[in-house]
Design an enzyme around this catalytic site. Structure first.
Site, PDB file in Angstrom:
ATOM      1  N   ALA A  65       0.857  -1.185   0.000  1.00  0.00           N
ATOM      2  CA  ALA A  65       0.000   0.000   0.000  1.00  0.00           C
ATOM      3  C   ALA A  65       0.895   1.237   0.000  1.00  0.00           C
ATOM      4  CB  ALA A  65      -0.893  -0.013   1.230  1.00  0.00           C
ATOM      5  N   GLY A 109       0.599  -5.176   0.772  1.00  0.00           N
ATOM      6  CA  GLY A 109      -0.577  -5.270  -0.090  1.00  0.00           C
ATOM      7  C   GLY A 109      -0.259  -5.897  -1.441  1.00  0.00           C
ATOM      8  N   GLU A 112      -0.416  -9.512  -0.827  1.00  0.00           N
ATOM      9  CA  GLU A 112      -1.842  -9.828  -0.619  1.00  0.00           C
ATOM     10  C   GLU A 112      -2.603  -9.809  -1.947  1.00  0.00           C
ATOM     11  OE1 GLU A 112      -2.096  -6.754   2.355  1.00  0.00           O
ATOM     12  OE2 GLU A 112      -2.663  -8.205   3.885  1.00  0.00           O
TER      13      GLU A 112
HETATM   14  N1  CO8 Z   1       4.533   3.188  -0.994  1.00  0.00           N
HETATM   15  C1  CO8 Z   1       4.932   4.311  -1.642  1.00  0.00           C
HETATM   16  N2  CO8 Z   1       6.123   4.449  -2.223  1.00  0.00           N
HETATM   17  C2  CO8 Z   1       6.976   3.398  -2.165  1.00  0.00           C
HETATM   18  C3  CO8 Z   1       6.633   2.188  -1.532  1.00  0.00           C
HETATM   19  C4  CO8 Z   1       5.342   2.100  -0.930  1.00  0.00           C
HETATM   20  N3  CO8 Z   1       4.901   0.978  -0.331  1.00  0.00           N
HETATM   21  N4  CO8 Z   1       7.681   1.335  -1.647  1.00  0.00           N
HETATM   22  C5  CO8 Z   1       8.633   1.993  -2.331  1.00  0.00           C
HETATM   23  N5  CO8 Z   1       8.211   3.238  -2.647  1.00  0.00           N
HETATM   24  C6  CO8 Z   1       8.948   4.276  -3.368  1.00  0.00           C
HETATM   25  C7  CO8 Z   1      10.113   4.799  -2.531  1.00  0.00           C
HETATM   26  O1  CO8 Z   1       9.672   5.780  -1.605  1.00  0.00           O
HETATM   27  C8  CO8 Z   1      10.999   5.383  -3.618  1.00  0.00           C
HETATM   28  O2  CO8 Z   1      10.503   6.625  -4.032  1.00  0.00           O
HETATM   29  P1  CO8 Z   1      11.539   7.875  -4.211  1.00  0.00           P
HETATM   30  O3  CO8 Z   1      12.468   7.428  -5.300  1.00  0.00           O
HETATM   31  O4  CO8 Z   1      10.636   8.986  -4.602  1.00  0.00           O
HETATM   32  O5  CO8 Z   1      12.225   8.040  -2.898  1.00  0.00           O
HETATM   33  C9  CO8 Z   1      10.784   4.411  -4.791  1.00  0.00           C
HETATM   34  O6  CO8 Z   1       9.566   3.728  -4.520  1.00  0.00           O
HETATM   35  C10 CO8 Z   1      11.885   3.374  -4.890  1.00  0.00           C
HETATM   36  O7  CO8 Z   1      12.014   2.738  -3.627  1.00  0.00           O
HETATM   37  P2  CO8 Z   1      13.424   2.567  -2.871  1.00  0.00           P
HETATM   38  O8  CO8 Z   1      14.333   3.702  -3.211  1.00  0.00           O
HETATM   39  O9  CO8 Z   1      13.128   2.340  -1.423  1.00  0.00           O
HETATM   40  O10 CO8 Z   1      13.944   1.243  -3.599  1.00  0.00           O
HETATM   41  P3  CO8 Z   1      14.920   0.148  -2.987  1.00  0.00           P
HETATM   42  O11 CO8 Z   1      15.246  -0.750  -4.132  1.00  0.00           O
HETATM   43  O12 CO8 Z   1      16.041   0.758  -2.220  1.00  0.00           O
HETATM   44  O13 CO8 Z   1      14.024  -0.671  -1.908  1.00  0.00           O
HETATM   45  C11 CO8 Z   1      12.038  -1.804  -1.138  1.00  0.00           C
HETATM   46  C12 CO8 Z   1      12.917  -1.386  -2.348  1.00  0.00           C
HETATM   47  C13 CO8 Z   1      12.808  -2.794  -0.267  1.00  0.00           C
HETATM   48  C14 CO8 Z   1      10.796  -2.464  -1.700  1.00  0.00           C
HETATM   49  C15 CO8 Z   1      11.684  -0.542  -0.307  1.00  0.00           C
HETATM   50  O14 CO8 Z   1      11.193   0.460  -1.201  1.00  0.00           O
HETATM   51  C16 CO8 Z   1      10.625  -0.791   0.723  1.00  0.00           C
HETATM   52  O15 CO8 Z   1      10.916  -1.344   1.773  1.00  0.00           O
HETATM   53  N6  CO8 Z   1       9.368  -0.341   0.451  1.00  0.00           N
HETATM   54  C17 CO8 Z   1       8.281  -0.465   1.402  1.00  0.00           C
HETATM   55  C18 CO8 Z   1       7.718  -1.851   1.415  1.00  0.00           C
HETATM   56  C19 CO8 Z   1       6.630  -1.982   2.448  1.00  0.00           C
HETATM   57  O16 CO8 Z   1       6.806  -1.713   3.615  1.00  0.00           O
HETATM   58  N7  CO8 Z   1       5.435  -2.425   1.998  1.00  0.00           N
HETATM   59  C20 CO8 Z   1       4.296  -2.628   2.872  1.00  0.00           C
HETATM   60  C21 CO8 Z   1       3.481  -1.379   2.944  1.00  0.00           C
HETATM   61  S1  CO8 Z   1       2.164  -1.514   4.143  1.00  0.00           S
HETATM   62  C22 CO8 Z   1       0.950  -2.353   3.328  1.00  0.00           C
HETATM   63  O17 CO8 Z   1       1.114  -2.770   2.198  1.00  0.00           O
HETATM   64  C23 CO8 Z   1      -0.326  -2.533   4.066  1.00  0.00           C
HETATM   65  C24 CO8 Z   1      -1.256  -3.380   3.266  1.00  0.00           C
HETATM   66  C25 CO8 Z   1      -2.660  -3.003   3.514  1.00  0.00           C
HETATM   67  C26 CO8 Z   1      -3.520  -3.458   2.335  1.00  0.00           C
HETATM   68  C27 CO8 Z   1      -3.280  -2.623   1.090  1.00  0.00           C
HETATM   69  C28 CO8 Z   1      -4.201  -2.971  -0.045  1.00  0.00           C
HETATM   70  C29 CO8 Z   1      -4.318  -1.848  -1.078  1.00  0.00           C
END
Ligand code: CO8
Length: 258
Positions: A65, A109, A112
């Site tokens: 998400a 998400g 999921e």
């Molecule tokens: N939301 C928004 N932006 C994101 C997300 C996210 N979940 N994940 C990555 N991005 C963005 C980063 O902010 C970054 O943007 P910018 O370049 O503007 O800073 C861009 O994508 C690239 O990401 P990274 O620079 O972090 O890339 P890396 O290769 O270094 O890392 C990762 C990749 C490991 C995937 C890292 O981005 C990460 O940990 N992301 C978050 C993952 C996470 O925590 N996901 C769970 C979110 S909570 C959730 O999903 C609740 C579910 C509820 C149901 C939802 C149904 C719709």
């Protein structure tokens, strides 16, 4: 109709949907989920479409998400706005099969979403996880429910409580994905699988999806009973007559979806 967060095309009898927010690793914003549900419902209602393929890009299926969006939410925003369930539950009502083709990250998400699909095909570089615990939340779109059903309680606990990722090989071993393919063949393999499914009778493939999904919702004896009723129902279709006649004639069947 133009979409801003997904790309949509039809290839023969398959609807192909690409999640398209590459700048945010296909994070699932409200707008993206709204568009996704809309197009899945459109394909589901379209007589010409038999099966859907859902894919991201090389780096991410979906990284969860949208965190900046969620960071602004209060309890009342998520409770009164019914965050997620507003639209998410409609996924379960799609009657035709959906194949998730997962490359790169499928987190939160995103994992999921893959699990809500019917077949999951993974690229060899795919990574699955439920990292919500790192953000101070729990999975909210079925992660704590579908993951234990897919991979066992112990591994679901391990993944949700540590927030660690599992690679494609571990995901296949655990039963989360149906098969792993080289990353550069992911779309080809998913489309070939979808075309294979699309070659069969539409009511019959819908009945198979309904029957397998019933296995998650009911007891074994009720599930067996439900399956038997649907099995009997197939004998009311013209496609059952054609399928068996074609076998006896030693020729390929020509289903008419009735
Ligand atoms: N939301 C928004 N932006 C994101 C997300 C996210 N979940 N994940 C990555 N991005 C963005 C980063 O902010 C970054 O943007 P910018 O370049 O503007 O800073 C861009 O994508 C690239 O990401 P990274 O620079 O972090 O890339 P890396 O290769 O270094 O890392 C990762 C990749 C490991 C995937 C890292 O981005 C990460 O940990 N992301 C978050 C993952 C996470 O925590 N996901 C769970 C979110 S909570 C959730 O999903 C609740 C579910 C509820 C149901 C939802 C149904 C719709």
């Amino acid at each position: 109709m133009p979409y801003e967060n997904i790309l949509v095309e039809e290839r023969e009898r398959v609807g192909l949907i690409r999640l398209n927010r590459p700048q945010a690793l296909n994070a699932l914003s409200d707008e993206l989920v709204d568009e996704l549900i809309l197009v899945l419902e459109r394909f589901d209602a379209d007589e010409r479409i038999q099966c859907m393929v859902l894919i991201g890009n090389e780096k991410a299926f979906a990284a969860g998400a949208d965190i900046p969006m969620m960071a602004k939410f209060s309890y009342m925003d998520v409770y009164k706005g019914n965050f997620l369930t507003r639209n998410w539950d409609k996924l379960r009502l799609i009657r035709k099969p959906i194949i998730a083709a997962v490359a790169g990250y499928a987190l939160g998400g995103g994992c999921e979403l893959a699990m809500a699909c019917d077949v999951v095909i993974a690229a060899d570089d795919a990574k699955f996880g439920q990292p919500e615990i790192k953000l101070g939340i729990i999975p909210g779109a079925g992660g704590t429910q579908r993951l234990p059903r897919a991979v066992s309680k112990s591994k679901a606990m391990d993944l949700c409580l540590t927030g660690r990722m599992m690679d494609a090989e571990e995901a296949e071993r655990a039963g989360l994905v149906s098969r792993v393919v080289p990353a550069n063949q992911l779309l080809e393999e998913a489309m070939a699988t979808a075309q294979k499914i699309a070659s069969f009778s539409q009511p019959v493939l819908m009945m198979i999806k309904e029957s397998i999904n019933t296995a998650y919702e009911t007891t074994l004896s009720e599930g067996i009973h439900f399956e038997r009723r649907l099995f009997h129902t197939t004998f009311a279709t013209e496609d059952q007559k054609e399928g068996m006649r074609a076998f006896l004639d030693k020729r390929p069947p020509s289903f008419i979806d009735r």
